[in-house]
Write an enzyme that holds these catalytic residues in place. Structure first.
Site, mmCIF file in Angstrom:
data_model
loop_
_atom_site.group_PDB
_atom_site.id
_atom_site.type_symbol
_atom_site.label_atom_id
_atom_site.label_comp_id
_atom_site.label_asym_id
_atom_site.label_seq_id
_atom_site.Cartn_x
_atom_site.Cartn_y
_atom_site.Cartn_z
ATOM 1 N N LYS A 280 0.779 -1.183 -0.064
ATOM 2 C CA LYS A 280 -0.152 -0.143 0.151
ATOM 3 C C LYS A 280 0.957 1.363 0.137
ATOM 4 O O LYS A 280 1.653 1.467 0.764
ATOM 5 C CB LYS A 280 -0.978 -0.017 1.316
ATOM 6 C CG LYS A 280 -2.156 0.746 1.358
ATOM 7 C CD LYS A 280 -3.045 0.560 2.272
ATOM 8 C CE LYS A 280 -4.468 1.537 2.143
ATOM 9 N NZ LYS A 280 -5.427 0.892 3.158
ATOM 10 N N GLU A 365 -19.315 -3.537 11.142
ATOM 11 C CA GLU A 365 -20.220 -2.416 11.879
ATOM 12 C C GLU A 365 -21.373 -3.478 12.737
ATOM 13 O O GLU A 365 -21.711 -2.917 13.764
ATOM 14 C CB GLU A 365 -21.073 -1.424 11.055
ATOM 15 C CG GLU A 365 -19.997 -0.375 10.581
ATOM 16 C CD GLU A 365 -18.863 -0.840 9.503
ATOM 17 O OE1 GLU A 365 -19.206 -2.037 8.777
ATOM 18 O OE2 GLU A 365 -18.300 -0.132 9.028
ATOM 19 N N ARG A 393 -24.848 0.187 8.301
ATOM 20 C CA ARG A 393 -24.726 -1.379 8.255
ATOM 21 C C ARG A 393 -25.335 -2.041 9.282
ATOM 22 O O ARG A 393 -25.418 -3.188 9.343
ATOM 23 C CB ARG A 393 -23.320 -1.597 8.147
ATOM 24 C CG ARG A 393 -22.637 -1.611 6.798
ATOM 25 C CD ARG A 393 -22.798 -3.051 6.061
ATOM 26 N NE ARG A 393 -22.506 -2.625 4.748
ATOM 27 C CZ ARG A 393 -21.421 -2.867 4.035
ATOM 28 N NH1 ARG A 393 -20.427 -3.381 4.705
ATOM 29 N NH2 ARG A 393 -21.522 -2.652 2.826
HETATM 30 C C1 TPP Z 1 -18.672 -0.488 5.675
HETATM 31 C C2 TPP Z 1 -17.605 0.125 5.557
HETATM 32 N N1 TPP Z 1 -16.808 0.494 6.662
HETATM 33 C C3 TPP Z 1 -15.739 1.113 6.674
HETATM 34 C C4 TPP Z 1 -15.397 1.793 5.784
HETATM 35 C C5 TPP Z 1 -14.154 2.965 5.654
HETATM 36 N N2 TPP Z 1 -12.992 2.028 4.964
HETATM 37 C C6 TPP Z 1 -12.959 2.486 3.428
HETATM 38 S S1 TPP Z 1 -11.608 1.804 2.891
HETATM 39 C C7 TPP Z 1 -11.214 0.839 4.308
HETATM 40 C C8 TPP Z 1 -10.191 -0.086 4.534
HETATM 41 C C9 TPP Z 1 -10.385 -1.331 3.289
HETATM 42 O O1 TPP Z 1 -9.099 -2.080 3.392
HETATM 43 P P1 TPP Z 1 -8.867 -2.845 2.130
HETATM 44 O O2 TPP Z 1 -10.147 -3.444 1.709
HETATM 45 O O3 TPP Z 1 -7.872 -3.616 2.426
HETATM 46 O O4 TPP Z 1 -8.416 -1.884 0.921
HETATM 47 P P2 TPP Z 1 -7.031 -1.256 0.948
HETATM 48 O O5 TPP Z 1 -7.247 0.218 1.513
HETATM 49 O O6 TPP Z 1 -6.151 -1.823 1.784
HETATM 50 O O7 TPP Z 1 -6.428 -1.216 -0.498
HETATM 51 C C10 TPP Z 1 -12.315 1.064 5.286
HETATM 52 C C11 TPP Z 1 -12.183 0.698 6.595
HETATM 53 C C12 TPP Z 1 -15.859 1.519 4.378
HETATM 54 N N3 TPP Z 1 -15.769 2.238 3.270
HETATM 55 N N4 TPP Z 1 -17.173 1.033 4.466
HETATM 56 MG MG MG Z 2 -5.752 -3.977 2.387
#
Ligand code: TPP
Ligand code: MG
Ligand code: DXP
Length: 629
Positions: A280, A365, A393
């Site tokens: 990342k 959530e 959610r």
């Molecule tokens: C239901 C929900 N909860 C929290 C979030 C906030 N959020 C956005 S991206 C993320 C992390 C996602 O991690 P990953 O899927 O590993 O993607 P990366 O950013 O590492 O590429 C979170 C918690 C969200 N978008 N949707």
């Molecule tokens: Mg990730």
């Protein structure tokens, strides 16, 4: 620049592998440069440059469908599908959306913003494809964080059972927004990092191939041996047991490896999961070194890696954080629960001080809400720190587990109201409507950062059931903080400006500022509305509502939330339930449509949350006679 030659995915297919690798570096430079001006989700997108190039090189979008989970990592996809020239408008009003957006391109086939929906969407599209007798490929790209969302497991359970032809690309960078958490994360780490694991796997697979196909009981034993040995060393066995053919782990920055793996995976009949390992923030050292901070943010200086921060009073999130710490020092029952947002929700300092009392459950959530109900039933004081939009959610868990059992759960609802650049998928504008209708719920919104601190104290001292405080994604108004945090009487509003004939009931700092702006405009016309800090959205201040009626006021309510079922509706219901029809009540808030990205100011302007609009509305209300001497 090769990038200038890329206007569609077809242009990629003309390039050699070496040129594609050069293109990847050009795209990295483009992202770093553009986002230094616009801000955005830099680290997630730097991590998927080669992966996205490989997908568009090997498959045939939009005939083959790419579904990006969350969609915050879709900038490279947008660059490759003819939108690179729009990046100066990224996340700006009427500009390029920061998430996948069907109205922008035929290559955008599924929108998101909330996580963990991609596998369900992929399955739905696969079922439809097969019913229509079509042959296209369906590829879901889901991160290791999003995989912790319960919906993802629900979908995997269904996909693995139905064995539909679809591809899941697991983009594993060990990060959610913060470092990823949970048993699934630990499992992925084991596959990712155990070199012995990989070596043993090769040797055993080699050995397994040597066992001759033989008859009789020995064959059965040999098969059982194969299965148990495979169980021991084949990585991804959890996915295999769920019905997916597992490929990987593969280096997500190595185009030849990606190509080879995808070509192998394409031959498989049934669901496949390709475990791609990425970094990342790859290619920009500040983002690589601290991908939590660089997950998303505003403009920055490229050379120094410093964000360009607006100076001002503390954000409401910071005031919440300090207040929670102050209360936790006095009350060891307090525990904080976050669904994967410790940074955004302001819990990092709290976690340092009270590591055992900060619970990050991953993107979960629903689990977080029910966990809080149980913590409360056991005498703890759980603080569910959650963004308004993501709390959507957990609606059933809030109704069924928290409110119905009348548990002492405290909701710290951040990002309440317009959030700005994240746009329609992230607006915190429905929680008033969906929370006020649940029995036993108490809901507060402060007029400023000082009152937020008093509301946190009110919430911790309250032992009659669930209580919520909601606050916006913005700086405080800059008021002095009182010496001591004191509880506020439940259901009490506060007149912050006297006036005659009209009362503006304003919920939250943005709306109070708007009310004062309208009063300023009315001064010259001799109209002086009373302004009320409607700091309890539930219960209402019933005594004040009766007085306003009896004293002949007309009422205008202001909320940065949907008017459908919102605070204004609650005031209308109050009078209607008492057969009081003489008082005029005009609910002013967000109309019944999804408001897209821009700044909160632009979003308020668009929906008419402006002083001018308030003045117009007030003038339509003719003054009433007093109902009492
Ligand atoms: C239901 C929900 N909860 C929290 C979030 C906030 N959020 C956005 S991206 C993320 C992390 C996602 O991690 P990953 O899927 O590993 O993607 P990366 O950013 O590492 O590429 C979170 C918690 C969200 N978008 N949707
Ligand atoms: Mg990730
Ligand atoms: C993509 C996503 O859902 C998060 O990264 C979100 O954009 C964070 O919002 P804040 O910037 O308000 O913390």
């Amino acid at each position: 620049m090769l990038l200038n030659q890329i206007d569609s995915p077809a242009d990629l297919k003309k390039l050699s592998i070496f040129q594609l690798e050069t293109l990847a570096e050009e795209i990295r430079g483009f992202l770093i440069e553009k986002l230094s001006k616009t801000g955005g989700h830099l680290a997630p997108n730097l991590g998927v440059v080669e992966l996205t190039i490989a997908l568009h090189y090997l498959f045939d979008s939009p005939n083959d469908k790419f579904i990006f989970d969350v969609g915050h990592q879709s900038y490279v996809h947008k660059i490759l599908t003819g939108r690179k020239d729009r990046f100066d408008t990224l996340r700006k009003y009427k500009g390029l959306c920061g998430f996948v957006k069907m109205s922008e391109s035929e290559h955008d086939v599924w929108e998101a913003g909330h996580s963990s929906t991609s596998l369900s969407a992929a399955m739905g599209m696969a079922i439809a494809r097969d019913l229509k007798g079509e042959q296209n490929k369906i590829v879901a790209v889901i991160g290791d964080g999003a995989l912790t969302g319960g919906m993802a497991l629900e979908a995997m359970n269904h996909i693995g059972h139905e064995r539909k032809n679809l591809m899941v690309v697991l983009n594993d960078n060990e990060m959610s927004i913060a470092p990823n958490v949970g048993a699934l994360h630990n499992y992925l780490s084991k596959i990712r990092t155990d070199k012995h694991y990989a070596k043993a796997k090769e040797e055993v697979e080699h050995l397994l191939k040597k066992i001759p196909a033989i008859g009789g009981t020995l064959a059965k034993t040999a098969e059982r041996l194969k299965d148990s040995l495979k169980y021991l060393v084949v990585s991804g066995v959890w996915f295999e047991e769920l019905g997916f053919k597992y490929f990987g782990p593969v280096d997500g920055h190595n185009l030849p490896q990606l190509f080879e793996t995808f070509k192998q995976a394409e031959k498989v009949n049934g669901p496949v999961l390709i475990h791609v390992i990425t970094v990342k923030g790859k290619g920009y050292s500040p983002a690589e070194e601290d991908s939590h901070t660089w997950h998303g943010g505003g403009p920055y200086k490229i050379e120094s890696g410093q964000f360009i921060k607006a100076v001002g009073p503390p954000m409401y999130t910071e005031v919440f954080s300090n207040s929670l710490i102050e209360l936790a020092e006095q009350d060891e029952r307090i525990v904080a629960v976050t669904p994967a947002m410790p940074g955004g929700s302001g819990l990092l300092k709290f976690a340092e001080l009270y590591p055992d009392r900060m619970i990050d459950v991953g993107i979960a959530e629903q689990h977080a809400a029910t966990l809080c109900a149980a913590l409360a039933l056991e005498g703890m004081k759980p603080v569910y720190a959650v963004y308004s939009t993501f709390m959507q959610r957990a609606y059933d868990q809030i109704v069924h587990d928290i409110c119905r059992q009348n548990t002492n759960v405290i909701f710290a609802i951040d990002r309440a109201g317009f959030v700005g650049a994240d746009g329609e998928t992230h607006q915190g504008v429905y929680d008033i409507a969906f929370m006020r209708s649940i029995p036993n719920m108490v809901m507060m919104m402060p007029k400023d950062e000082n009152e937020l601190r008093h509301m946190m104290k009110t919430a911790v001292d309250y032992n009659e059931g669930p209580i919520a405080v909601r606050y916006p994604r913005m700086n405080g108004v800059g008021v002095k903080m009182d010496e001591e945090a004191k509880p506020i009487p439940i259901g009490s509003w506060e007149t912050v400006r006297d006036g005659e004939g009209f009362a503006i009931l304003a919920a939250g700092p943005q709306m109070l500022e708007l009310a004062f702006g309208a009063a300023e405009l009315l001064k010259s016309e001799g109209i002086q509305p009373r302004i009320v800090n409607a700091r309890f959205l539930k219960p209402l201040d019933e005594q004040m509502l009766m007085n306003l009626y009896e004293d002949g006021y007309n009422i205008l309510t202001l909320e940065e939330g949907t008017v459908k079922g919102g605070f204004g509706g609650a005031v209308l219901e109050f009078y209607a339930e008492r057969d009081i029809y003489g008082v005029r009540v005009k609910p002013v808030g967000i109309p019944d449509y999804f408001v897209e990205h821009g700044s909160p100011k632009e979003q308020r302007q668009e929906v008419g949350l402006t002083p001018e609009r308030v003045v117009t509305e007030l003038k339509t209300m003719l003054p009433r006679k007093r109902q009492r001497a």
